[in-house]
Enzyme design. Structure first.
Site, PDB file in Angstrom:
ATOM      1  N   TYR A  37      25.621  -6.797  45.420  1.00  0.00           N
ATOM      2  CA  TYR A  37      26.992  -7.214  45.123  1.00  0.00           C
ATOM      3  C   TYR A  37      27.862  -6.040  44.718  1.00  0.00           C
ATOM      4  CZ  TYR A  37      26.312  -6.815  40.042  1.00  0.00           C
ATOM      5  OH  TYR A  37      26.102  -6.333  38.773  1.00  0.00           O
ATOM      6  N   LYS A 151      22.650  -1.948  43.507  1.00  0.00           N
ATOM      7  CA  LYS A 151      23.415  -2.965  42.789  1.00  0.00           C
ATOM      8  C   LYS A 151      22.924  -4.344  43.236  1.00  0.00           C
ATOM      9  CE  LYS A 151      28.085  -3.650  41.039  1.00  0.00           C
ATOM     10  NZ  LYS A 151      27.715  -3.841  39.650  1.00  0.00           N
ATOM     11  N   GLU A 183      21.389   3.057  30.353  1.00  0.00           N
ATOM     12  CA  GLU A 183      22.766   2.569  30.540  1.00  0.00           C
ATOM     13  C   GLU A 183      22.911   1.240  29.814  1.00  0.00           C
ATOM     14  OE1 GLU A 183      23.595   1.530  34.660  1.00  0.00           O
ATOM     15  OE2 GLU A 183      21.564   0.770  34.930  1.00  0.00           O
ATOM     16  N   LEU A 207      22.589   2.567  37.515  1.00  0.00           N
ATOM     17  CA  LEU A 207      23.561   2.392  38.581  1.00  0.00           C
ATOM     18  C   LEU A 207      24.594   3.509  38.435  1.00  0.00           C
ATOM     19  CD1 LEU A 207      24.559   0.391  40.857  1.00  0.00           C
ATOM     20  CD2 LEU A 207      26.297  -0.252  39.181  1.00  0.00           C
TER      21      LEU A 207
HETATM   22  N1  PMP Z   1      25.537  -0.162  35.184  1.00  0.00           N
HETATM   23  C1  PMP Z   1      25.322  -1.474  35.371  1.00  0.00           C
HETATM   24  C2  PMP Z   1      23.949  -2.015  35.147  1.00  0.00           C
HETATM   25  C3  PMP Z   1      26.371  -2.325  35.757  1.00  0.00           C
HETATM   26  O1  PMP Z   1      26.151  -3.636  35.947  1.00  0.00           O
HETATM   27  C4  PMP Z   1      27.672  -1.780  35.914  1.00  0.00           C
HETATM   28  C5  PMP Z   1      28.821  -2.667  36.276  1.00  0.00           C
HETATM   29  N2  PMP Z   1      28.800  -3.023  37.611  1.00  0.00           N
HETATM   30  C6  PMP Z   1      27.844  -0.413  35.725  1.00  0.00           C
HETATM   31  C7  PMP Z   1      26.755   0.374  35.356  1.00  0.00           C
HETATM   32  C8  PMP Z   1      29.200   0.245  35.917  1.00  0.00           C
HETATM   33  O2  PMP Z   1      29.522   0.395  37.277  1.00  0.00           O
HETATM   34  P1  PMP Z   1      31.037   0.450  37.779  1.00  0.00           P
HETATM   35  O3  PMP Z   1      31.745   1.462  36.952  1.00  0.00           O
HETATM   36  O4  PMP Z   1      30.935   0.877  39.205  1.00  0.00           O
HETATM   37  O5  PMP Z   1      31.599  -0.920  37.620  1.00  0.00           O
END
Ligand code: PMP
Length: 296
Positions: A37, A151, A183, A207
């Site tokens: 996603y 993701k 994270e 991620l």
């Molecule tokens: N890490 C995880 C586990 C997440 O779910 C998200 C949010 N999608 C992020 C980091 C941050 O990613 P982004 O800045 O691309 O939204």
């Protein structure tokens, strides 16, 4: 009593109110969480960093063996159509792709089209005064799998971590794997330590957030030293500042972790500077003559 949801969906070629959108119980997303996603933020009717999100979506699809040529959807066109049909100007666009519908069996089914859902809804409100006063977080064991760079819609560990945070009256759970900070349950993390902005490297353990990349670039532009390195858990309590980033929350200061006060217990000057620069960057990308495609 059913809850009426605001929002609009496009599913496999059809536009529907979000609460009317359906997939089969044999969809592999439902059976196996076999899908990926993206969440894209829309500001004032304009998607922010759409190109970067679509690139990451393609990478995620490739990494789980979904053939991008089987995905028959023009994400840009449908995204814009959802924005204009729904009239939601400050929104989250959600894209989910699963391996499709097939009788339940672990192995990949052959020749079936992926299920594609694209939906729009209003942005979720941040916790009260989060940007002004900061948020609390807890640490939580990183019990996820070894492909956190994908993701994936398989988010059970993240859900459990978030619930634990809520039970502790905190907003985010910070994952710890083998003594190292990875994270947040739905965000990336930064520590300001002795004036250097530290964040874990973008390997299989996290991620690679799009907001994370923007924040690093903005910090470097400000002359702040940035380092991607492994961070031991205790460093979080010693940091001058901690912040988390994501598409939905942008940047939020973390002022308490596991009940321990971070820095002065209020959002720090580096957060304030980078938060301001981030807002300016959003304006730059969505505003004026800019088509929204220029990077930093
Ligand atoms: N890490 C995880 C586990 C997440 O779910 C998200 C949010 N999608 C992020 C980091 C941050 O990613 P982004 O800045 O691309 O939204």
């Amino acid at each position: 009593m059913s809850v009426i949801q605001e929002g609009l969906a496009w599913i496999n070629g059809e536009f529907l109110p979000l609460e009317k959108a359906r997939v089969s119980v044999e969809d592999r997303g439902f059976q196996f969480a076999d899908g990926i996603y993206e969440v894209i933020r829309v500001y004032d009717g304009k998607p922010f960093t759409f190109r970067e999100h679509l690139e990451r979506l393609k990478t995620s699809a490739f990494l789980i063996g979904i053939d991008p040529r089987m995905i028959k959807a023009d994400f840009q066109e449908i995204g814009m159509e959802l924005i204009s049909r729904s009239g939601i100007k400050d929104a989250e666009l959600y894209i989910q792709i699963t391996r499709g519908r097939a009788p339940r069996s672990h192995v990949f089914p052959k020749g079936i089209p992926p299920t594609v859902l694209i939906s729009i809804r209003s942005v979720r409100p941040l916790p009260l005064d989060a940007e002004k006063n900061g948020i609390s977080a807890i640490t939580y064991p990183d019990i996820r799998w070894a492909r956190c760079n994908i993701k994936s819609i398989s988010l059970l560990a993240n859900v459990l971590a978030k619930e634990e945070a809520r039970n502790a009256s905190a907003y985010e759970a910070i994952f710890i794997r083998e003594g190292l900070i990875t994270e947040g349950a739905s965000s990336n993390i930064f520590l300001l330590h002795q004036g250097v902005l530290l964040t874990p490297p973008a390997d299989w353990r996290i991620l690679r957030g799009i907001t994370r990349d923007i924040l690093m670039a903005l910090a470097i532009k400000e002359g702040i030293k940035v380092s991607q390195e492994e961070l031991k858990k205790d460093l979080i309590y010693e940091a001058e500042e901690v912040f988390i980033t994501s598409t939905a929350i942008e940047i939020l200061p973390v002022v308490k972790v596991d009940g321990r006060v971070i820095g002065k217990g209020t959002p720090g000057s580096t957060f304030k500077l980078l938060h301001r620069r981030f807002k300016e960057y959003v304006e730059f990308r969505i505003g004026g003559k800019n088509k929204g495609d220029e990077g930093l």
